[in-house]
Motif scaffolding. Structure first.
Motif: not given
Length: 149
Positions: A4-6, A50, A52, A61, A90, A93-94, A97
């Motif tokens: 879950k990305w924040k 950022l 995950g 991160y 990931w 994906d990071l 994002q």
């Protein structure tokens, strides 16, 4: 299942989140890469963070900067994925994002990074182009790379 990305400013990070992301950075950049350097460099307060989360743990991160906070262009740094999660891809994906967040938060399309040389092909797969000769940063070979969306 994916993380879950924040994304949060320094001030919005909880103490637990800050501790966890610093622990991840230390685990990889200091211990795994056997590199003694000042990770806590005073730049975290300017950055967007950022990260995950997966199964209650920060596993990926990056920190994001607006233009002129680090480079002339917006930039992405401290890109890290926990060693135990690297087989999940990931990191890609990071970075997707992170690029998206640069556009959304800073309205920027030009991004500069200081990349570890061994990751050149990875960053090229995301559209980054080498723009410098190899240089040493904390005794690790790096290159500057840029992307324009």
């Amino acid at each position: 299942m994916n993380p879950k990305w924040k994304i949060k400013s320094f001030e919005a990070l909880s103490v637990v989140e800050l501790y966890s992301l610093l622990q991840l950075r230390s685990e990889v950049f200091v211990v795994e890469q056997n590199c003694v350097y000042q990770d806590i460099d005073g730049k975290d307060v300017k950055a967007l963070h950022l990260f995950g989360e997966y199964e209650g743990e920060i596993v990926a991160y990056a920190r994001l900067f607006k233009p002129k906070d680090y480079f002339e262009n917006a930039s992405i740094g401290r890109v890290v994925v926990s060693q135990k999660c690297r087989d999940k891809k990931w990191g890609y994906d990071l970075m997707i994002q992170a690029i998206k967040a640069i556009h959304e938060h800073y309205n920027e399309t030009k991004i500069t990074i200081s990349a570890q040389l061994y990751l050149q092909k990875f960053y090229e797969s995301l559209g980054f182009v080498k723009t410098s000769e190899v240089y040493l940063e904390d005794d690790i070979e790096h290159i500057e790379m840029k992307k324009e969306a």
